[in-house]
Design a protein around this motif. Structure first.
Motif, mmCIF file in Angstrom:
data_model
loop_
_atom_site.group_PDB
_atom_site.id
_atom_site.type_symbol
_atom_site.label_atom_id
_atom_site.label_comp_id
_atom_site.label_asym_id
_atom_site.label_seq_id
_atom_site.Cartn_x
_atom_site.Cartn_y
_atom_site.Cartn_z
ATOM 1 N N PRO A 121 12.366 8.871 9.232
ATOM 2 C CA PRO A 121 12.712 7.277 9.060
ATOM 3 C C PRO A 121 11.712 6.379 9.406
ATOM 4 C CG PRO A 121 14.385 8.634 10.058
ATOM 5 C CD PRO A 121 13.054 9.512 10.428
ATOM 6 N N VAL A 122 11.151 6.431 10.547
ATOM 7 C CA VAL A 122 9.902 5.481 10.928
ATOM 8 C C VAL A 122 8.902 5.561 9.990
ATOM 9 C CG1 VAL A 122 8.525 4.564 12.914
ATOM 10 C CG2 VAL A 122 10.635 5.611 13.328
ATOM 11 N N PHE A 123 8.282 6.572 9.838
ATOM 12 C CA PHE A 123 7.237 6.926 8.859
ATOM 13 C C PHE A 123 7.640 6.345 7.647
ATOM 14 C CE2 PHE A 123 4.675 9.477 6.036
ATOM 15 C CZ PHE A 123 3.601 9.053 6.216
ATOM 16 N N VAL A 124 8.634 6.746 6.922
ATOM 17 C CA VAL A 124 8.884 6.286 5.611
ATOM 18 C C VAL A 124 9.280 4.994 5.416
ATOM 19 C CG1 VAL A 124 10.916 6.405 3.794
ATOM 20 C CG2 VAL A 124 10.207 8.477 5.017
ATOM 21 N N ALA A 125 9.996 4.105 6.473
ATOM 22 C CA ALA A 125 10.196 2.736 6.550
ATOM 23 C C ALA A 125 8.772 1.818 6.607
ATOM 24 C CB ALA A 125 11.026 2.343 7.537
ATOM 25 N N VAL A 126 7.844 2.462 7.297
ATOM 26 C CA VAL A 126 6.544 1.667 7.558
ATOM 27 C C VAL A 126 5.664 1.892 6.235
ATOM 28 C CG1 VAL A 126 4.286 1.937 8.771
ATOM 29 C CG2 VAL A 126 6.417 1.820 9.876
ATOM 30 N N VAL A 127 5.551 3.037 5.823
ATOM 31 C CA VAL A 127 4.785 3.218 4.494
ATOM 32 C C VAL A 127 5.635 2.368 3.414
ATOM 33 C CG1 VAL A 127 4.229 4.957 2.754
ATOM 34 C CG2 VAL A 127 4.212 5.405 5.149
ATOM 35 N N LEU A 128 6.841 2.390 3.105
ATOM 36 C CA LEU A 128 7.547 1.385 1.998
ATOM 37 C C LEU A 128 7.346 0.195 2.269
ATOM 38 C CD1 LEU A 128 10.756 3.429 1.445
ATOM 39 C CD2 LEU A 128 8.736 3.313 -0.078
ATOM 40 N N PHE A 129 7.325 -0.451 3.514
ATOM 41 C CA PHE A 129 7.036 -1.834 3.921
ATOM 42 C C PHE A 129 5.780 -2.260 3.401
ATOM 43 C CE2 PHE A 129 5.976 -5.241 6.736
ATOM 44 C CZ PHE A 129 6.794 -6.131 6.300
ATOM 45 N N ILE A 130 4.834 -1.172 3.766
ATOM 46 C CA ILE A 130 3.202 -1.809 3.310
ATOM 47 C C ILE A 130 3.155 -1.538 1.985
ATOM 48 C CG2 ILE A 130 0.930 -0.819 3.673
ATOM 49 C CD1 ILE A 130 1.725 -0.096 6.373
ATOM 50 N N LEU A 131 3.764 -0.747 1.340
ATOM 51 C CA LEU A 131 3.499 -0.627 -0.091
ATOM 52 C C LEU A 131 4.224 -1.667 -0.930
ATOM 53 C CD1 LEU A 131 3.447 3.202 -0.735
ATOM 54 C CD2 LEU A 131 1.626 1.698 -0.793
ATOM 55 N N LEU A 132 5.526 -2.192 -0.407
ATOM 56 C CA LEU A 132 6.197 -2.932 -1.094
ATOM 57 C C LEU A 132 6.298 -4.358 -0.555
ATOM 58 C CD1 LEU A 132 9.415 -0.817 -1.700
ATOM 59 C CD2 LEU A 132 7.503 -1.601 -3.357
ATOM 60 N N THR A 133 5.168 -4.722 0.116
ATOM 61 C CA THR A 133 4.956 -6.348 0.575
ATOM 62 C C THR A 133 4.668 -7.142 -0.595
ATOM 63 O OG1 THR A 133 4.486 -5.475 2.818
ATOM 64 C CG2 THR A 133 3.701 -7.609 2.174
ATOM 65 N N PRO A 134 5.469 -8.040 -0.924
ATOM 66 C CA PRO A 134 5.290 -8.756 -2.047
ATOM 67 C C PRO A 134 3.735 -9.407 -2.207
ATOM 68 C CG PRO A 134 7.529 -9.263 -1.601
ATOM 69 C CD PRO A 134 6.465 -8.529 -0.270
ATOM 70 N N GLY A 135 2.899 -9.379 -3.345
ATOM 71 C CA GLY A 135 1.763 -9.887 -3.319
ATOM 72 C C GLY A 135 0.456 -9.049 -2.734
ATOM 73 N N LEU A 136 0.790 -8.219 -2.108
ATOM 74 C CA LEU A 136 -0.111 -7.395 -1.412
ATOM 75 C C LEU A 136 -0.745 -6.375 -2.447
ATOM 76 C CD1 LEU A 136 -1.868 -6.651 1.368
ATOM 77 C CD2 LEU A 136 -0.037 -5.213 1.673
ATOM 78 N N LEU A 137 -0.075 -5.408 -2.760
ATOM 79 C CA LEU A 137 -0.511 -4.527 -4.010
ATOM 80 C C LEU A 137 0.042 -4.954 -5.217
ATOM 81 C CD1 LEU A 137 0.043 -1.213 -1.983
ATOM 82 C CD2 LEU A 137 -2.167 -2.343 -2.393
ATOM 83 N N VAL A 138 1.178 -5.184 -5.382
ATOM 84 C CA VAL A 138 1.899 -5.453 -6.701
ATOM 85 C C VAL A 138 3.221 -6.656 -6.400
ATOM 86 C CG1 VAL A 138 3.683 -3.795 -6.421
ATOM 87 C CG2 VAL A 138 2.957 -4.562 -8.951
ATOM 88 N N GLN A 139 3.081 -7.465 -7.413
ATOM 89 C CA GLN A 139 4.298 -8.631 -7.158
ATOM 90 C C GLN A 139 5.192 -8.523 -8.779
ATOM 91 O OE1 GLN A 139 2.974 -12.614 -6.597
ATOM 92 N NE2 GLN A 139 4.924 -13.237 -6.762
ATOM 93 N N ILE A 140 6.366 -8.027 -8.406
ATOM 94 C CA ILE A 140 7.433 -8.166 -9.389
ATOM 95 C C ILE A 140 8.519 -9.163 -9.166
ATOM 96 C CG2 ILE A 140 9.026 -6.716 -10.741
ATOM 97 C CD1 ILE A 140 7.458 -4.457 -9.631
ATOM 98 N N PRO A 141 8.590 -10.172 -9.910
ATOM 99 C CA PRO A 141 8.066 -10.739 -11.095
ATOM 100 C C PRO A 141 6.919 -11.607 -10.615
ATOM 101 C CG PRO A 141 10.133 -12.054 -10.782
ATOM 102 C CD PRO A 141 9.943 -10.930 -9.698
#
Length: 69
Positions: A6-26
């Motif tokens: 759970p810790v690994f999944v949460a950290v990876v998803l947090f990094i990938l889904l930070t708005p504006g870092l890799l992608v921003q929707i909308p």
């Protein structure tokens, strides 16, 4: 033994889904913008909902477990 899945999944998803870092929707000008390092309240809400949905899928439905040590 501690379950680090759970810790690994949460950290990876947090990094990938930070708005504006890799992608921003909308995005500000388009529906999806890549790497603009800007954010808005709506994009924070959308990314939070996506994060919650993915973490529920990975932790509850799939059951990701990682035992180290």
């Amino acid at each position: 033994m501690a379950d680090w899945g759970p810790v690994f999944v949460a950290v990876v998803l947090f990094i990938l889904l930070t708005p504006g870092l890799l992608v921003q929707i909308p995005g500000r000008n388009r529906v999806v913008e890549f790497g603009n390092f800007q954010t808005s309240g709506v994009s924070i809400l959308v990314h939070s909902v996506i994060y919650f949905a993915l973490i529920c899928i990975f932790l509850l439905a799939v059951g990701v477990h990682m035992y180290l040590g």
